[in-house]
Design a protein around this motif. Structure first.
Motif, short mmCIF file in Angstrom:
data_model
loop_
_atom_site.label_atom_id
_atom_site.label_comp_id
_atom_site.label_asym_id
_atom_site.label_seq_id
_atom_site.Cartn_x
_atom_site.Cartn_y
_atom_site.Cartn_z
N SER A 1 0.83 -1.21 0.00
CA SER A 1 0.00 0.00 0.00
C SER A 1 0.87 1.26 0.00
O SER A 1 0.49 2.28 -0.57
CB SER A 1 -0.94 0.01 1.21
OG SER A 1 -1.91 -1.01 1.10
N THR A 2 2.03 1.19 0.66
CA THR A 2 2.96 2.32 0.65
C THR A 2 3.42 2.61 -0.78
O THR A 2 3.53 3.77 -1.19
CB THR A 2 4.18 2.02 1.54
OG1 THR A 2 3.74 1.72 2.86
CG2 THR A 2 5.13 3.22 1.59
N ALA A 3 3.69 1.54 -1.55
CA ALA A 3 4.10 1.71 -2.95
C ALA A 3 2.98 2.34 -3.77
O ALA A 3 3.22 3.23 -4.61
CB ALA A 3 4.50 0.36 -3.54
N GLN A 4 1.74 1.90 -3.54
CA GLN A 4 0.61 2.46 -4.27
C GLN A 4 0.38 3.92 -3.88
O GLN A 4 -0.02 4.75 -4.71
CB GLN A 4 -0.64 1.63 -4.01
CG GLN A 4 -0.58 0.24 -4.62
CD GLN A 4 -1.87 -0.55 -4.44
OE1 GLN A 4 -2.77 -0.12 -3.73
NE2 GLN A 4 -1.95 -1.71 -5.07
N ARG B 1 17.50 -0.05 -2.14
CA ARG B 1 16.26 -0.79 -1.91
C ARG B 1 15.48 -0.25 -0.72
O ARG B 1 15.00 -0.99 0.14
CB ARG B 1 16.54 -2.29 -1.72
CG ARG B 1 17.29 -2.96 -2.85
CD ARG B 1 16.55 -2.84 -4.17
NE ARG B 1 15.21 -3.41 -4.11
CZ ARG B 1 14.29 -3.23 -5.06
NH1 ARG B 1 14.55 -2.46 -6.10
NH2 ARG B 1 13.09 -3.80 -4.94
N LEU B 2 15.32 1.06 -0.70
CA LEU B 2 14.57 1.71 0.38
C LEU B 2 13.09 1.75 0.02
O LEU B 2 12.72 1.48 -1.13
CB LEU B 2 15.11 3.13 0.58
CG LEU B 2 16.58 3.25 0.98
CD1 LEU B 2 16.99 4.72 1.03
CD2 LEU B 2 16.84 2.58 2.31
N PRO B 3 12.21 2.08 0.98
CA PRO B 3 10.79 2.21 0.66
C PRO B 3 10.60 3.20 -0.49
O PRO B 3 11.15 4.29 -0.49
CB PRO B 3 10.19 2.76 1.96
CG PRO B 3 11.11 2.25 3.02
CD PRO B 3 12.48 2.27 2.43
N GLY B 4 9.83 2.80 -1.47
CA GLY B 4 9.67 3.60 -2.69
C GLY B 4 10.39 2.98 -3.87
O GLY B 4 10.13 3.34 -5.02
N ALA B 5 11.29 2.03 -3.58
CA ALA B 5 12.04 1.35 -4.65
C ALA B 5 11.21 0.18 -5.16
O ALA B 5 11.52 -1.00 -4.94
CB ALA B 5 13.39 0.87 -4.12
N THR B 6 10.12 0.51 -5.81
CA THR B 6 9.20 -0.53 -6.31
C THR B 6 9.08 -0.44 -7.82
O THR B 6 9.41 0.58 -8.43
CB THR B 6 7.81 -0.34 -5.69
OG1 THR B 6 7.33 0.99 -5.99
CG2 THR B 6 7.85 -0.50 -4.19
N HIS B 7 8.60 -1.51 -8.42
CA HIS B 7 8.37 -1.50 -9.86
C HIS B 7 7.22 -0.55 -10.17
O HIS B 7 6.26 -0.43 -9.39
CB HIS B 7 8.04 -2.90 -10.35
CG HIS B 7 8.15 -3.04 -11.84
ND1 HIS B 7 7.16 -2.61 -12.70
CD2 HIS B 7 9.14 -3.56 -12.62
CE1 HIS B 7 7.53 -2.84 -13.96
NE2 HIS B 7 8.72 -3.43 -13.94
N ARG C 1 4.76 -0.75 -12.05
CA ARG C 1 3.42 -1.35 -12.10
C ARG C 1 2.75 -1.39 -10.72
O ARG C 1 1.53 -1.42 -10.62
CB ARG C 1 3.48 -2.75 -12.70
CG ARG C 1 4.26 -3.77 -11.90
CD ARG C 1 4.09 -5.18 -12.48
NE ARG C 1 4.93 -6.15 -11.77
CZ ARG C 1 6.16 -6.46 -12.15
NH1 ARG C 1 6.68 -5.90 -13.24
NH2 ARG C 1 6.87 -7.33 -11.47
N GLU C 2 3.58 -1.36 -9.64
CA GLU C 2 3.03 -1.39 -8.28
C GLU C 2 2.44 -0.04 -7.88
O GLU C 2 1.77 0.07 -6.85
CB GLU C 2 4.09 -1.83 -7.28
CG GLU C 2 4.56 -3.27 -7.46
CD GLU C 2 5.52 -3.69 -6.36
OE1 GLU C 2 5.25 -3.40 -5.18
OE2 GLU C 2 6.56 -4.30 -6.69
N TRP C 3 2.71 1.00 -8.67
CA TRP C 3 2.14 2.31 -8.38
C TRP C 3 0.66 2.37 -8.73
O TRP C 3 -0.06 3.24 -8.25
CB TRP C 3 2.87 3.40 -9.16
CG TRP C 3 4.32 3.56 -8.80
CD1 TRP C 3 4.99 2.95 -7.78
CD2 TRP C 3 5.28 4.39 -9.46
NE1 TRP C 3 6.30 3.34 -7.76
CE2 TRP C 3 6.51 4.24 -8.79
CE3 TRP C 3 5.23 5.25 -10.56
CZ2 TRP C 3 7.67 4.91 -9.18
CZ3 TRP C 3 6.37 5.92 -10.93
CH2 TRP C 3 7.58 5.75 -10.26
N PHE C 4 0.24 1.46 -9.59
CA PHE C 4 -1.13 1.51 -10.10
C PHE C 4 -2.02 0.52 -9.34
O PHE C 4 -1.57 -0.23 -8.50
CB PHE C 4 -1.13 1.23 -11.60
CG PHE C 4 -0.26 2.18 -12.38
CD1 PHE C 4 -0.68 3.47 -12.64
CD2 PHE C 4 1.00 1.78 -12.80
CE1 PHE C 4 0.14 4.34 -13.33
CE2 PHE C 4 1.83 2.66 -13.50
CZ PHE C 4 1.39 3.95 -13.77
#
Length: 453
Positions: A85-88, A218-224, A226-229
């Protein structure tokens, strides 16, 4: 609380507050350095850059409100240990941030003279300022990216990276200012355009560095991407309901400060000079304690996200007591050093006398200002109580501060230090209302209890 819990409490404050405070002071240093270097180009350059910075200040305030909303939910998701959910949430913040940035960037970049014409009719300022504004408007999107990623990092306890990024960016900006404004070491002498170019390059570096470092470490926010959507509708709705009052609160504050500045300037040259003398001291003092507000928002948000309301309330009381204690000590020191501080400025004896009294008034109200900063900006917002904060701030400013300032200065013709003192009573009213709200516990909400990816 147990002794170990106390130690943990202060350890977390140290970890979060110190880097945030240093970053605030670093950005203040950058602004001061810019002003000093551009100041070598003459009055027109200084004034035109000053107006351009006002336009930048508007978008910064809007983006700061958005970033605060991101930080509130990120802190609670992190306390809930919900990384997806943090990534989204990051994707949601970037989506709205990009929209806001484009809305500002396009008209300012392509119609800089029109934008400046809203603030001044002096054609010389518009001509000079448009050169600066056309270049710096391209930095709005990088600034947005930096602010949103920094909000995620701070909310999850990773505060050192934003601080280090700002330090490097400031160094780059200062060096490029020296090279490009004056044409040193074989670089072209670009004058005001050089200052704008230096700012743009520093902002681009800051943005690229913080994003690259986030992914590298690789900190919070380092996501692919596609995970933003796939953000849930409940999260979008809650986020907007929490965030739009924060943005309005920031805008109301900016507008109120503008009215106060007009009041002081209309009182006379000596009065506005004396008031201007206090601004660097005010910025420095508040900046030194801004980390406490950030730490309160993050730490209390973590507690609320973990459904620990008792812990959140206990932290709230501790933060208020700590902020008041520290600011009282700083206020006493400022009051003692007021005559020495004012003597640094080469101003008339009348302005010197007024300036000293104004610094004394500021020192007397500092503890109230800091308590309000922690209470509204940190504690109440951490529970999503942004609508109440907006109502409180707007009422205090426009029902007490502005009317009392206008009456004291233009109707009753009181000296500037009395105007400032009576006007500052709005802070006391705001503090009383805020403390009552804290004790009511109505602000304590787990915003993410029923939201998950």
């Amino acid at each position: 609380m147990l002794k170990d819990s106390k130690a943990d409490f202060y350890s977390k404050i140290y970890t979060i507050a110190i880097p945030v405070t240093l970053q605030s002071l670093i950005m203040a240093l950058l602004t001061l350095t810019d002003q000093l270097m551009v100041g070598q180009l003459g009055d027109v350059a200084v004034a035109s850059v000053g107006i351009s910075i006002k336009i930048y200040g508007i978008i910064t305030v809007v983006l700061a409100g958005l970033a605060t909303g991101v930080s509130i939910y990120a802190a609670q998701f992190w306390g809930k240990k919900d990384e997806k959910s943090t990534a989204q949430l990051l994707g949601l913040g970037l989506f709205f941030g990009l929209g806001i940035s484009i809305i500002f960037t396009l008209p300012v970049h392509f119609f800089p003279q029109f934008s400046l014409g809203l603030f001044t009719k002096d054609q010389r300022l518009i001509t000079e300022g448009s050169v600066f504004l056309e270049v710096t408007s391209l930095s709005y999107i990088p600034v947005m990216l930096t602010m949103i990623f920094s909000a995620i990092l701070r909310a999850t306890g990773h505060v050192k990276l934003p601080m280090m990024t700002s330090i490097v960016a400031v160094c780059i900006n200062i060096v490029l200012n020296y090279l490009l404004i004056f044409g040193n070491f074989g670089f072209p002498e670009l004058g005001i355009k050089g200052a704008a170019t230096a700012t743009l390059i520093a902002r681009l570096f800051e943005c690229c560095f913080i994003i690259a470092a986030t992914y590298k470490l690789r900190l919070p926010g380092a996501t692919h991407i596609r995970e933003w959507f796939g953000v849930s509708r409940p999260l979008i709705g809650k986020f907007l309901r929490t965030t739009y009052p924060i943005v309005l609160t920031e805008l109301i504050w900016v507008l109120g400060e503008t009215v106060y500045a007009i009041i002081y300037s209309r009182m006379g040259t000596a009065e506005i000079t004396a008031m201007t003398i206090t601004y660097p001291l005010q910025s420095l003092s508040i900046g030194l304690l801004s980390g406490l507000s950030s730490a309160a928002g993050i730490m209390i948000g973590n507690k609320l996200g973990a459904d620990d309301q008792d812990g959140a309330l206990d932290f709230s009381k501790r933060f208020i007591k700590l902020g008041i204690s520290v600011s009282l000590g700083i206020g006493v020191l400022i009051a003692l050093l007021a005559p020495l501080y004012v003597s640094i400025f080469q101003v008339s004896e009348e302005a010197h006398h007024m300036g000293t009294r104004l610094v004394w008034v500021f020192a007397g109200f500092l503890w109230v200002k800091v308590a309000n900063m922690i209470l509204a900006g940190g504690i109440l917002n951490s529970g999503g109580d942004s609508k109440f904060v907006f109502a409180m701030e707007a009422a205090a400013t426009w029902l007490i501060g502005v009317p009392s300032g206008l009456l004291m200065s233009f109707v009753w013709k009181q000296p500037v230090f009395l105007v400032y003192m009576i006007l500052s009573l709005e802070e006391v009213v705001r503090l009383s209302i805020g403390l009552a709200r804290i004790h009511s516990k109505k602000w304590m909400k787990n915003l993410v209890a029923e939201i998950s990816a």
